[in-house]
Design a protein around this motif. Sequence first.
Motif: not given
Length: 115
Positions: A21-50
Motif C-alpha cells: 500500500i505504501k508503494e501505491c501511495i508513493e506512486g500516486v502522490i509521492g512527490g506532489t504538493e496538496y491540491n484540493q482539485s486533485k484529491v478525488n482523482q488521487w483517492t480513486a487512483s490509490i484505491v484502484e492501484h491498491s
Amino acid sequence: MEEYNSGDEVVFNADEVNISIKECIEGVIGGTEYNQSKVNQWTASIVEHSLTHLVKQGRPFKYIVNCAVMQKSSAGLHTANSCYWDTATDGSCTVRWENRTMYCVVSVFAVAVAL
C-alpha cells in the motif's frame, strides 16, 4: 500465483500489505504538493492501484479499501475501524503516509473466501 487447498491455512499478512500500500501511495502522490482539485482523482487512483496489487497476489480474500487524503493543518484527524469476523483468517491494516503538505490514510480489510 499461490494456490490454496481447503486444508491450507489462509492468513492475512498485514506487514506484506503495508509495504504494498505504501508503494501505491508513493506512486500516486509521492512527490506532489496538496491540491484540493486533485484529491478525488488521487483517492480513486490509490484505491484502484491498491486493489489491483492485492488481487494480483492471488490470495483467497475479498478486499475492501478505504482512502482519505487530508491537507496538513493544525486540525486533528481521528479514525477507528471495527470488524466482526474470523480473526484466525481475516485481517486488516491501516497505513498512514505523509509528506510536507498532506496526510494519506489507507485502510485495507481482507475477508477470507472459503474455496
